[in-house]
Design a protein around this motif. Structure first.
Motif: not given
Lengths: 254, 132
Positions: A246-251
């Motif tokens: 989720d962190d990677l995708l939101s970045s």
């Protein structure tokens, strides 16, 4: 050996003709024989260089096969061992998780089937007008408690069933790992067959191009998918769970 | 806007156990209108026949992978706006970035929970309904 015998005969014949031409003062003939001798000498030399080149080439090719097998033995077999251990751990966990859910559910159903037996008996007595008012009040309190229990245990049962359901994801995750190991075993078998072919004289390995392809194997693997990350192994550049995803995708603006 | 519980969902995974798990989780969430396919090659003709509102796919499958399926879907005029959720064990950052670039709407890494599946589906349709 046959070639050597032939060269010896050719040399001998040329030497005799050369001596004769010198004795008979035939300079042109002498010059041409010297020329022929040099040719013969060079041809043998080139043949020898050719043979050595071929041998070197074959040796290098076999070295490639050897080094792939070396890689497999040094890194991929231990890696496969880790992967199979991971399969053991995963199947063990899944089996326990399912058994826990089943055991907990058995306790829950036992609790309300036991109580329902007693209530049914009381209810039948009430229908046959065998209960006093006090006994009926008692029964109605017990019925209310029982309905609450069914609701409560029903929710717990549902959670246990979900847990048993989710535990079955081991089959997919371990199946992918086992497939990778099967591919590796296949590769070892092919490599060994190649080695056997090489050790037989006069044969050439058919699969050496594969070693050259090994360089872009990783990229192709990534595109095809490589299966689950194994803890303690595939740690480079692998996300550690859904939060990381989720962190990677939101970045990336998701 | 509430989620359409009647939407038609295609579940693509080469492992039948995982298809059953996802199908059961979807049923618990109220989605009963589901179909299954075991890789991209079987899924694509089903999608092209039309009628699907949502695609849930694995990545690593023999035949056509989920990534290739996603690319085919995005390249098809009729399917290009179909919401796609990837549910996969592929956990490399490069792979997740590649899936995002190929136009995936959500990415769940296995093993996952029922709650995660619910959240991601809700998030995907929230964003779609908001027009983004």
């Amino acid at each position: 050996m046959a070639t050597d015998d032939m060269s010896k005969a050719q040399y001998l014949e040329l030497a005799e003709r050369m001596v004769r031409s010198l004795q008979e003062d035939q300079h042109a003939e002498f010059e041409s024989i010297v020329e022929e001798l040099t040719d013969l000498r060079e041809t043998t030399l080139f043949q020898e260089v050719g043979r050595l080149t071929r041998e070197l080439h074959e040796a290098l090719k076999s070295f490639k096969v050897d080094s792939r097998l070396g890689d497999i033995a040094a890194t991929e077999i231990p890696d496969a061992r880790e992967r199979l251990n991971y399969v053991l751990t995963m199947t063990d966990q899944a089996a326990h998780r399912t058994l826990n859910a089943v055991e907990a559910s058995a306790d829950l159903t036992e609790e309300f089937t036991g109580k329902s037996g007693h209530l049914l008996e009381q209810w039948q007595r009430f229908r046959q007008r065998e209960l006093s008012v006090d006994q009926f009040r008692q029964l109605s309190r017990e019925l209310e408690d029982f309905l609450a229990l069914v609701q409560n245990n029903g929710t717990k049962l549902q959670a246990n069933l979900s847990d048993a359901l989710m535990a079955q994801d081991f089959q997919d995750l371990t199946g992918q790992v086992i497939r990778r190991v099967i591919t590796l075993v296949q590769e070892v078998e092919d490599g060994l067959v190649d080695l056997m072919r090489l050790s037989r004289p006069g044969s050439s390995p058919a699969r050496t191009e594969e070693s050259a392809e090994a360089a872009d194997k990783k990229a192709r693997d990534d595109a095809k998918g490589t299966g689950p990350a194994i803890p303690g192994q595939d740690n480079d550049d692998v996300v550690q769970g859904q939060d990381d995803v989720d962190d990677l995708l939101s970045s990336l603006g998701f | 806007m509430a989620l359409d519980k009647n939407m038609k969902i295609l579940i693509v995974d080469d492992f039948s156990t995982m298809r059953r798990i996802i199908k059961n989780l979807l049923r618990d969430l109220g989605f009963e209108n589901t179909s299954e396919a075991d890789d991209g090659n079987t899924a694509l003709p089903m999608l092209k026949r039309g009628g699907f509102d949502f695609l849930i796919t694995d990545w690593n499958m023999p035949g056509m992978t989920g990534m290739e399926l996603l690319q085919e879907v995005r390249a098809d005029a009729d399917l290009q706006s179909l919401p796609v959720l990837m549910v996969t064990a592929e956990a490399k950052r490069d792979q997740i970035v590649a899936a995002a670039q190929a136009g995936v709407n959500g990415y769940i890494v296995k093993p996952f929970t029922a709650v995660t599946l619910k959240e991601k589906i809700e998030k995907i349709f929230e964003r779609i309904n908001a027009g983004g």
